[in-house]
Design an enzyme around this catalytic site. Sequence first.
Site: not given
Ligand code: BDR
Ligand code: CA
Length: 311
Positions: A10, A39, A240
């Site tokens: 995403d 997102n 992440h």
């Molecule tokens: C996750 O949430 C999204 O905002 C980032 O892309 C990542 O996959 C981190 O909590």
């Molecule tokens: Ca993500």
Amino acid sequence: MTTRVLFDCDPGHDDAIAMLLAAGSPDLELVAVTTVAGNQTLEKVTRNARATAEIAGLAAVPIAAGAAGPLVGPQIVAEDIHGDTGMDGPVLPEPTYPLDPRHGAQVIIDEVMASEPGTLTLVATGALTNLALAVRLQPLIAARVREVIFMGGSVGLGNYSAAAEFNIAVDPEAAQIVVSAPWKTTMVGLNVTHQALATPAVRQRITGLGTAPARFVGELLEFFGQTYRDVQGFDDPPIHDAVAMALAADPLVCGVQPAPLSIELHGEHTRGMTVADLRGPAAPGCRRHVAMTLDAERLWDALVVALTRLG
Ligand code: BDR
Ligand code: CA
């Protein structure tokens, strides 16, 4: 031997970096990209995925839009972290590679069924809606997938709430379907991704490459670093999603242990929490795994190698 991966995402700043890692890694072969609302809206994250594919030169890799919202309940987005477009910061190229007309869940099914059993890894870095739909539509995929590696959850604190990490909070029911399907799953949660911090030294190493994809990552980290400072109080942003992709390329990126894993679906304060049972050795044959440690140098080395190869 390269690992074949299908990337469900995403984008999202860190998703885009994970896609570049997949595109450039000598250890990975990217077979398809599917998108899921998270997102930002499905339309926005799909545009971001296509723009990132242009930068990575992924002309031959199908990209398909998947679920526009969770299985149950209203859609949530992370505008505070990723901005109005879902990937604020860099000026994005106009997508020219066509969008595959199939639903993302169908692409997952088609790619798994067309692959030799045990040869395709699903790396998911958004809500798990597409994977849940795919395994419900075609349960035979479970036995054929090599592994599902997802960025989501946490052994410890959440970020969306005290207990829940964002990707799981977006669609807890889908996550529960995915972690209870008969395939190997590995959770890469905040307990490890919060150690994947793009420090000034890491950012200098990347931008010092001087290439267009490296500059793009630098611009992504500029915006992402600012929102992580303002909203989450971090000195440096955690990348992440790249951790999950790096783990698909190299099993030594994380220390992983088997543990029964479920998703809290009902708690008033804990909905979306990942509950890993780490009380003792897991029963033999446990197919749920949880990443517990990160070798951050290995991660950054892998990213630099991939960006260098993308040129
Ligand atoms: C996750 O949430 C999204 O905002 C980032 O892309 C990542 O996959 C981190 O909590
Ligand atoms: Ca993500």
